[in-house]
Design a protein around this motif. Structure first.
Motif, PDB file in Angstrom:
ATOM      1  N   VAL A 131       0.830  -1.204   0.000  1.00 18.03           N
ATOM      2  CA  VAL A 131       0.000   0.000   0.000  1.00 18.03           C
ATOM      3  C   VAL A 131       0.865   1.255   0.000  1.00 18.03           C
ATOM      4  O   VAL A 131       1.956   1.278   0.567  1.00 18.03           O
ATOM      5  CB  VAL A 131      -0.951   0.034   1.227  1.00 18.03           C
ATOM      6  N   ARG A 167      -2.576  -5.058  -2.743  1.00 25.20           N
ATOM      7  CA  ARG A 167      -1.642  -4.258  -1.948  1.00 25.20           C
ATOM      8  C   ARG A 167      -1.923  -4.476  -0.462  1.00 25.20           C
ATOM      9  O   ARG A 167      -3.055  -4.345  -0.018  1.00 25.20           O
ATOM     10  CB  ARG A 167      -1.764  -2.775  -2.289  1.00 25.20           C
ATOM     11  N   ASP A 177      -7.355  -2.861  -0.781  1.00 30.06           N
ATOM     12  CA  ASP A 177      -6.119  -2.955  -0.008  1.00 30.06           C
ATOM     13  C   ASP A 177      -6.366  -3.636   1.336  1.00 30.06           C
ATOM     14  O   ASP A 177      -7.441  -3.527   1.930  1.00 30.06           O
ATOM     15  CB  ASP A 177      -5.531  -1.566   0.254  1.00 30.06           C
ATOM     16  N   GLY A 213      -1.881   3.480   4.108  1.00 27.58           N
ATOM     17  CA  GLY A 213      -2.953   3.289   3.148  1.00 27.58           C
ATOM     18  C   GLY A 213      -4.033   4.349   3.287  1.00 27.58           C
ATOM     19  O   GLY A 213      -4.186   4.980   4.329  1.00 27.58           O
ATOM     20  N   ARG A 218     -10.515  -0.055   2.312  1.00 26.14           N
ATOM     21  CA  ARG A 218      -9.539  -1.056   2.721  1.00 26.14           C
ATOM     22  C   ARG A 218     -10.194  -2.126   3.573  1.00 26.14           C
ATOM     23  O   ARG A 218     -11.231  -1.910   4.201  1.00 26.14           O
ATOM     24  CB  ARG A 218      -8.404  -0.401   3.511  1.00 26.14           C
TER      25      ARG A 218
END
Length: 252
Positions: free
Chosen positions: A97, A128, A182, A228, A232
C-alpha cells in the motif's frame, strides 16, 4: 482449485500454502527446492501445468532500486509468459500500500512489478498490503550489534502475514478483478514503537533511535503513505497479538 504459489516458503508464502490447503485446494509450490527458478524461468512451465491461478509472493532483500526492479521484472516476466502459454486464468500479485510516490529503493521493484502485471496478457489481481508485523524483525536482524537500533520515522498500519496469506487465497478464489481492495492492519503504529515492544518482548536491552533521513525512500516512509488511504480491508491480528503468538519468531 489448483493454486501455484511462487515464493511458497517465504514470510507470506507459507501462510498462502497453509490457507489454501485448509480450504481444500491443490497447492503447487514454486521454489528452487522444487526445481523452479522464477528469475530464470527454469521449471516454471512444467510446474504450472493444470494450475487455475498463480499467487506470486516472491521477494528479494535489497535497498537498491535497480536490483529490486531487475528481480521483480524477471520473476513477473517468466511467470506471465508461462501462464499465457499454457492458459492459466488468474495471476495474483502481492504489492504494498501507498508506494505510488515512493519509486525508490525496494519499492521501485514493486512498482515495476505492478506495471509489468498490468501490461501483460493474463487476467490478474494486484493485492496491496500494509507492512507485515514480521517486517520489524527483518529490520532488527540487520542491526544485531551494538546497544542502539536506528529506525526511520514511519507511521505504519502493520498486518500479520497470516492475514495476508488468507486474503490472497480468497482473492485467488474470486477470480481476476484488476485491483483488489487494499489490506491493512487493525491499528495505526509507529515503526520505532513496535520495534521497542518487540525488543522488550524478546528480552533484548537495546535503545531504539527514531531518525528522519533524507531521500525519496525515507521521506515516503515518514509521509504516512504506508498506512494506506481510501477503501480497505482490515486484518484481525494486532502487533501485540502477533508478538504473543507462535507466528512470532525472535530475531536472535
Amino acid at each position: 482449485m489448483r493454486i501455484a504459489v511462487a515464493g511458497a516458503t517465504g514470510t507470506v508464502g507459507r501462510y498462502v500454502v497453509a490457507s489454501a490447503e485448509e480450504r481444500g485446494h491443490d497447492v503447487v509450490a514454486l521454489t528452487r527446492a522444487h526445481g523452479v527458478d522464477v528469475t530464470s524461468g527454469r521449471g516454471v512451465i512444467e510446474a504450472l501445468r493444470d494450475a487455475d491461478a498463480v499467487v506470486d509472493v516472491t521477494n528479494t532483500t535489497t535497498f537498491f532500486a535497480r536490483t529490486s526492479r531487475r528481480f521483480f521484472e524477471a520473476a513477473t516476466h517468466h511467470l506471465l509468459a508461462a501462464e499465457q502459454e499454457i492458459g492459466v486464468g488468474h495471476h495474483v500479485a502481492l504489492s504494498i500500500v501507498g508506494i505510488d510516490g515512493i519509486d525508490a529503493s525496494y519499492y521501485a521493484g514493486k512498482i515495476a512489478q505492478e506495471r509489468a502485471v498490468r501490461a501483460g496478457h493474463v487476467p490478474y489481481t494486484i493485492v496491496r498490503a500494509a507492512q507485515f508485523h514480521e517486517f520489524v524483525g527483518q529490520l532488527l536482524s540487520g542491526q544485531q550489534r551494538g546497544p542502539v537500533v536506528v529506525m526511520p520515522t514511519a507511521p505504519i498500519r502493520p498486518v500479520a502475514a497470516r492475514d495476508v496469506g488468507a486474503y490472497l487465497v480468497s482473492v485467488a478464489e474470486d477470480g481476476p478483478v484488476g485491483r483488489a481492495t487494499d489490506l491493512v492492519g487493525p491499528r495505526d503504529e509507529q515503526l520505532a514503537d513496535v520495534a521497542r515492544r518487540q525488543l522488550a518482548d524478546e528480552g533484548v536491552r537495546r535503545r531504539v533511535w527514531e531518525v528522519r533521513l533524507p531521500g525519496t525512500y525515507t521521506r515516503g516512509l515518514a509521509s504516512g503513505a504506508l498506512r494506506g488511504t481510501g477503501e480497505r480491508v482490515e486484518g484481525t491480528i494486532t502487533f501485540d497479538d502477533w508478538l504473543a503468538s507462535e507466528d512470532h519468531r525472535p530475531v536472535g
